[in-house]
Design an enzyme around this catalytic site. Structure first.
Site, PDB file in Angstrom:
ATOM      1  N   THR A 117      -2.253  -3.926   6.037  1.00  0.00           N
ATOM      2  CA  THR A 117      -1.945  -2.803   5.150  1.00  0.00           C
ATOM      3  C   THR A 117      -2.173  -3.155   3.689  1.00  0.00           C
ATOM      4  OG1 THR A 117      -0.065  -1.550   4.266  1.00  0.00           O
ATOM      5  CG2 THR A 117       0.462  -3.611   5.289  1.00  0.00           C
ATOM      6  N   TYR A 141       8.377  -4.309   4.448  1.00  0.00           N
ATOM      7  CA  TYR A 141       7.225  -4.019   5.313  1.00  0.00           C
ATOM      8  C   TYR A 141       6.003  -4.842   4.884  1.00  0.00           C
ATOM      9  CZ  TYR A 141       3.221  -1.479   7.152  1.00  0.00           C
ATOM     10  OH  TYR A 141       2.027  -1.156   7.744  1.00  0.00           O
TER      11      TYR A 141
END
Ligand code: UDP
Length: 335
Positions: A117, A141
Site C-alpha cells: 500500500t 496499518y
C-alpha cells in the site's frame, strides 16, 4: 495447468486477481478465513478455508494443490481499526505474512506477490511519490505493511525466494463484467459511499475536510481501477518468471482527483445529485497523495488502461446499481 495460491481471495482485490488468473489459464486456489471476505466472491477456482496464521494448514494446501507461487492479499485493512487494535493488526498482517513465508519454505514455493500500500510511505515529502520516497508510515496499518515488506525482503534473500511488493494507491472500481466489486462492511471508501448517497441510501455523505490546501479545498487522491490492479498481479508473476528477484512497485494512475471531482463524476455517471455535508477532517488524511507509476510501467508494463476516473466510477456504479435496483442513465431496457 499451473496453480497459484491466493490468500484473501474472497476479498475485494483478491477476488479480482483470482478472476484474472483464471482468465489467464492459471488455477487460483483461494485461501481465506472469510472474516471480511465473501463466499460469493469465490467462483474462479478451488476454495480452502483457513487462517494464514495456521502455518501447517497453509503449507498443506500449498503442497496438495502443487502451487508454484503465492499472491498474498489476506490482511486487516481498515486504518481506523488499526489505531484501535494495533496488536490484532500486527498479528494478522506481520505474523500472518511470516506464516505465509514459513509455509512457502516448508513447501518449496519460491515466488511471492505481496499486496502492499501507499500507506507505507506515510505523509508525502513530495508528490507524485516514486519508490525512492522514504517509508515513514503514520498509522498502524501502514506500519504493519511496511514491516511485512521488510520480513519478505529478508526472508527472500535468505531462502532464494523472488518477490514483488505492489504498493496500491486508491483501489476503486469493479469487475468489468459486474461479477465482483467493493463490498466492505462498514464501507468507509469514497466512491461506494458517494454512490450510496446518490442512490438515496443512508442520507448525505460526509466530505471530510473542505479547507485543505488544494485547488478546491478537498483531498486529492490517485484512484486506480481494481481491474488494472488485478492485471498487475499477473504481470508481476510474469516478471518473476522472467527472473525478477526483488521489486517494489507503485500502482496508481499517476493522476490526482479531488473528493469534489469524484462527486462530480458520480453525478455525471448516475445522473443523480450526490447529497453531502462538509465534516471535520478525518484523522490521518493527507492533502495530496499521488503515485509516480513509471517504475511499474517499466518493470511490469503497467499502463492503468481502465483507471480514468469516469471509467472507475462507471464500473463501480454498474456493480452497486445492480445490487440496489438503481437505474443508470442509458441502461433502461437493457437485459
Ligand atoms: N472521503 C470522504 N468521505 C467518505 C470517504 C472518504 O470525504 O465517506 C475522503 C477521504 O477523506 C479521502 C478520500 O475521500 O480524502 C479517499 O478516502 P478513502 O477512504 O476512499 O481512501 P484512503 O485515501 O483513505 O485510502
Amino acid at each position: 495447468m499451473a496453480s497459484v495460491l491466493v490468500t484473501g481471495g474472497a476479498g475485494y482485490v483478491g477476488a479480482h486477481a483470482a478472476k484474472a488468473l483464471a482468465r489467464g489459464g492459471i488455477t487460483p486456489v483461494v485461501f481465506d478465513n472469510l472474516s471480511t471476505g465473501h463466499r460469493h466472491n469465490i467462483r474462479f477456482g478451488p476454495f480452502e478455508e483457513g487462517d494464514i496464521r495456521d502455518t501447517p494448514r497453509l503449507a498443506g494446501v500449498m503442497q496438495s494443490h502443487a502451487v508454484t507461487a503465492v499472491l498474498h492479499f489476506a490482511a486487516s485493512i481498515e486504518v481506523a481499526n488499526g489505531e484501535q487494535s494495533p496488536a490484532a493488526f500486527q498479528d494478522n498482517n506481520v505474523a500472518g505474512t511470516q506464516s505465509v513465508l514459513e509455509a512457502m519454505r516448508i513447501s518449496g514455493v519460491k515466488q511471492l506477490v505481496f499486496s502492499s500500500t501507499a500507506a507505507v510511505y506515510g505523509a508525502p515529502k513530495y508528490t507524485p511519490i516514486d519508490e525512492r520516497h522514504p517509508c515513514n508510515p503514520v498509522n498502524v496499518y501502514g506500519e504493519t505493511k511496511r514491516e511485512a515488506e521488510r520480513r519478505i525482503h529478508d526472508f527472500a534473500a535468505a531462502h532464494g525466494v523472488q518477490y514483488v511488493c505492489l504498493r496500491y494507491f486508491n483501489a476503486a472500481g469493479a469487475d468489468l463484467d459486474g461479477e465482483i466489486g467493493e463490498e466492505h462492511e462498514p464501507e468507509t471508501h469514497l466512491i461506494p459511499n458517494a454512490l450510496k448517497a446518490a442512490a438515496g441510501r443512508g442520507g448525505p455523505m460526509k466530505l471530510y475536510g473542505g479547507d485543505y490546501d488544494t485547488p478546491d479545498g478537498s483531498c486529492v487522491r490517485d484512484y486506480v481501477h481494481v481491474h488494472d490492479l488485478a492485471a498487475a498481479h499477473l504481470a508481476a508473476l510474469a516478471a518473476l518468471e522472467g527472473g525478477a528477484r526483488a521489486l517494489a512497485c507503485n500502482l496508481g494512475s499517476g493522476r490526482g482527483h479531488s473528493v469534489r471531482e469524484v462527486l462530480d463524476a458520480v453525478e455525471t455517471v448516475t445522473g443523480r445529485p450526490v447529497p453531502f455535508e462538509i465534516a471535520p477532517r478525518r484523522a490521518g488524511d493527507v492533502p495530496v497523495l499521488t503515485a509516480d507509476p513509471s517504475f511499474a510501467r517499466r518493470a511490469l508494463g503497467f499502463t492503468g488502461t481502465h483507471s480514468a476516473l469516469e471509467a472507475i466510477v462507471r464500473d463501480a456504479a454498474r456493480f452497486h446499481a445492480a445490487r440496489w435496483g438503481m437505474a443508470l442513465p442509458g441502461e433502461a431496457g437493457r437485459s
